[in-house]
Design an enzyme around this catalytic site. Structure first.
Site, PDB file in Angstrom:
ATOM      1  N   ILE A 291    -111.553 182.974  -2.668  1.00 26.27           N
ATOM      2  CA  ILE A 291    -112.080 181.682  -3.101  1.00 26.27           C
ATOM      3  C   ILE A 291    -111.181 181.023  -4.128  1.00 26.27           C
ATOM      4  CG2 ILE A 291    -114.508 182.076  -2.542  1.00 26.27           C
ATOM      5  CD1 ILE A 291    -114.943 182.943  -5.439  1.00 26.27           C
ATOM      6  N   GLY A 297    -103.407 187.229  -9.775  1.00 22.45           N
ATOM      7  CA  GLY A 297    -104.314 187.772  -8.793  1.00 22.45           C
ATOM      8  C   GLY A 297    -105.145 186.699  -8.102  1.00 22.45           C
ATOM      9  N   LYS A 313    -111.712 189.960  -8.744  1.00 22.25           N
ATOM     10  CA  LYS A 313    -110.353 189.482  -9.009  1.00 22.25           C
ATOM     11  C   LYS A 313    -109.400 190.616  -8.700  1.00 22.25           C
ATOM     12  CE  LYS A 313    -108.970 188.041 -13.178  1.00 22.25           C
ATOM     13  NZ  LYS A 313    -108.926 187.026 -14.230  1.00 22.25           N
ATOM     14  N   ASP A 413    -106.743 181.256 -24.007  1.00 19.50           N
ATOM     15  CA  ASP A 413    -106.544 180.396 -22.838  1.00 19.50           C
ATOM     16  C   ASP A 413    -107.830 179.650 -22.505  1.00 19.50           C
ATOM     17  OD1 ASP A 413    -105.280 179.158 -20.751  1.00 19.50           O
ATOM     18  OD2 ASP A 413    -105.285 180.898 -19.420  1.00 19.50           O
TER      19      ASP A 413
END
Ligand SMILES: *[C@@H]1O[C@H](CO)[C@@H](O)[C@H](O)[C@H]1NC(C)=O
Ligand SMILES: *[C@@H]1O[C@H](CO)[C@@H](O)[C@H](O)[C@H]1NC(C)=O
Ligand SMILES: *[C@@H]1O[C@H](CO)[C@@H](O)[C@H](O)[C@H]1NC(C)=O
Ligand SMILES: *[C@@H]1O[C@H](CO)[C@@H](O)[C@H](O)[C@H]1NC(C)=O
Ligand SMILES: *[C@@H]1O[C@H](CO)[C@@H](O)[C@H](O)[C@H]1NC(C)=O
Ligand SMILES: *[C@@H]1O[C@H](CO)[C@@H](O)[C@H](O)[C@H]1NC(C)=O
Length: 582
Positions: A291, A297, A313, A413
């Protein structure tokens, strides 16, 4: 220059000794016993020293402890030999190899002689019966392979790629029952692929590309049960009409690794997820279940037999061999197993195994905030109260990480890509691959990571990671959520009068109607005000996430200004109390 000369002198001296009386001079630190019988270990030490792969600063007595590229067994005999990759010692590594008889390394298991500019191989390789890995790739080796593979019954990895070997592929390859990786690519092998290769049922990776092989394409090989990658391209095979064949074979059956229990995994979701279930639910990570692809990854969606849907993941094979990807993967596990918070994504389990690395998370149906804001229809569904709730949830998550975890965790992040929403549009912060446990004792100096457009300005010149970096990124996300798109250059103009004169109502996302209820007006003004404070270019004047979170929790003072009159300037410089409807 002086060091260089002394190294040269030592080398010459040793060479002279080697040619006259082999063992009269031993490298510094080796023991010569009184009877002048040289022990096998000293012979190893001597040969090791004579390779000249390490600078003379390395103490030969410590070869088993801290010499890069050297490993020993319990008896102090060398088992692994590979050139020190990080060495600043620039001596040509292949220069002395011809003078060394490798049979002294009788316990060698792992030998890497790749990229040494070798025109011929050293003596004594034939007697290294315990070899599991032999890599002689990227040299200038010619003619036929000069040893019999039957000498290496244990071999698992054999790489002779990127040389000029000629002749047929040796049929003794069929005797190597444990062979996992065979790389003969970029040579001049001719003839056909030996049929014996189809006996090597352990084979996982086969590369024979860029040779001069002909004959029928050996389809029996492709039936090997473990085979995962095959590259036979750029040869002269007959049959399929094309010369390039690149194939990836997926095993249809359950992964044997799981059965044999050599996985390193922890399942903390009811203890009920099994490795097999995941492989089955995604048909061994078939692309149809993918998806998205993240910073590292790919993300897959898996419906488990229990009916539960999870997100996975997975690191690609090449990525798992990259130390920095591997590190961020482990980092994510480390961080997420420590945190429990309703606005932080839940890690249900993970599998860290060299064949297959993945993390199992709760599945959030609505995807990322970024994608919702980018979609005209979905963005309209996000009315003001929902947007404010998303910002609140994000603030609570970050405040928890910064102020309720020991040591504090900096996400590094924060961006609208990493803020995910469930079916109720409740928010979860995700993607902790770059998160950092702030260790007060260690240096804060670090590499620049993060997403362009969200990184605090001071990181460009100080490289010093603090919780205030996340505060800045949070400010960007908050403003983005109110404006409906990334603020971009707008942030750098905040101090300009032309921007400060703007009315708040004119910067809000035009795709949804302006707030009508007093609560929405108050909340929107509040979020923009906090976002602007977080975007201060001076990290010290940004509020902490705890202050931001508390602001949301506190009840707000009554409003004294008309919403439609509130300007950016006021939000940056004054207390504002909105008084009426627009
Ligand atoms: C090398 O290490 C041994 C044992 O640790 C020590 O006795 C010897 O002094 C060292 N030699 C040099 C030159 O440092
Ligand atoms: C280590 O030495 C002992 C005694 O010489 C021997 O029995 C043993 O097999 C050796 N072990 C290895 C791993 O070589
Ligand atoms: C052999 O060595 C080369 C160069 O050092 C490396 O790129 C390659 O991956 C190695 N082969 C195997 C099978 O490990
Ligand atoms: C092949 O070997 C040469 C040195 O002999 C090296 O420079 C080159 O990078 C190698 N190519 C590959 C694809 O490994
Ligand atoms: C925003 O959406 C929620 C949920 O759909 C709804 O309960 C609320 O009334 C909406 N607010 C406004 C101002 O329309
Ligand atoms: C790292 O940053 C923290 C927070 O700003 C500070 O308290 C700490 O002293 C810093 N550590 C070092 C080694 O600079």
């Amino acid at each position: 220059m002086a060091i260089y000369t002394s190294i040269l002198m030592v080398s010459i001296q040793l060479l002279l000794c080697a040619s006259s009386n082999s063992y009269t001079i031993l490298p510094p630190g080796t023991q010569r016993n009184a009877t002048s019988k040289v022990s096998p270990l000293d012979k190893e030490a001597y040969a090791l020293f004579s390779l000249h792969w390490w600078s003379i600063q390395y103490n030969i007595s410590n070869r088993c402890n801290n010499w890069p590229g050297v490993e020993c067994n319990d008896n102090g005999s060398i088992t692994k030999l590979s050139p020190p990759k990080d060495s600043t010692y620039t001596f040509k590594r292949g220069l002395y190899i011809r003078d060394i008889d490798f049979s002294v390394f009788s316990n060698l298991v792992h030998l890497d002689l790749s990229q040494m500019d070798l025109y011929e191989l050293p003596l004594g390789l034939n007697s290294l019966k315990k070899l599991i890995l032999l890599n002689i790739s990227s040299n200038n080796l010619q003619d036929e392979i000069p040893f019999s593979l039957a000498n290496f019954p244990q071999l698992m990895v054999f790489d002779v790629s990127n040389n000029s070997f000629t002749g047929q592929i040796p049929h003794e390859i069929g005797m190597l029952e444990n062979l996992v990786t065979l790389d003969l690519s970029f040579n001049k092998f001719s003839g056909s692929i030996p049929l014996s290769l189809s006996h090597v049922t352990s084979l996982n990776h086969l590369r024979i590309s860029n040779n001069q092989l002909d004959g029928e394409l050996p389809t029996t090989i492709l039936g090997l049960s473990q085979l995962k990658t095959v590259d036979l391209s750029r040869n002269r095979f007959l049959g399929i009409g094309i010369c390039v064949l690149r194939a990836r074979y997926r095993r249809k059956h359950k992964n044997k690794a799981a059965k044999h229990g050599d996985l390193f995994s922890i399942w903390n979701y009811n203890g009920k997820i099994a490795f097999e279930d995941i492989i089955e639910a995604t048909q061994d990570f078939d692309i149809r279940y993918c998806i998205g692809t993240g910073a590292y990854g790919s993300v897959y969606k898996a419906k488990l037999p229990s009916g539960k849907t999870v997100a996975l993941k997975k690191l690609h094979k090449t990525e798992s061999e990259n130390p920095s990807y591997y590190k961020s993967f482990c980092n994510e596990v480390e961080v997420l197993t420590e945190i429990r918070h309703r606005n932080i994504i839940r890690l249900y389990g993970y599998c860290l195994h060299n064949r297959c690395m993945f993390l199992v998370y709760e599945y959030l149906e609505r995807g990322s905030l970024f994608c919702i804001l980018a979609d005209e229809i979905e963005a309209q569904e996000l009315n003001w109260s929902k947007r404010v709730n998303i910002i609140k949830g994000t603030a609570y998550a970050l405040a928890h990480m910064h102020h309720h975890c020991t040591p504090p965790i900096v996400h590094r992040d924060v961006s609208s890509n990493n803020i995910l929403l469930n079916s109720e549009l409740e928010v979860c912060v995700s993607d902790f691959g770059t998160a950092r446990l702030l260790d007060p004792d260690s240096s804060n100096q670090t590499l620049l990571v993060g997403t362009y457009g969200y990184v605090a300005p001071e990181l460009a010149y100080t490289m010093s990671v603090t919780t205030k970096c996340d505060v800045y990124s949070f400010g960007v996300v908050a403003l983005e959520t109110m404006m409906g798109h990334h603020p971009g250059e707008f942030i750098s103009t905040l101090t300009k009068p032309s921007t400060q004169q703007l009315l708040v109502k004119d910067v809000l996302d035009p795709r949804i109607p302006l707030p009508k209820s007093r609560k929405d007006m108050q909340d929107v003004v509040h979020v923009v005000k906090l976002a602007l404070a977080c975007l201060s270019s001076d990290p010290k004047s940004r509020p902490s996430m705890q202050v931001v979170a508390n602001e949301f929790l506190a009840s707000k003072a009554p409003i004294h200004v008309s919403f439609s009159d509130v300007s950016m300037y006021q939000l940056m410089n004054q207390e504002v109390y909105v008084i009426d409807k627009n």
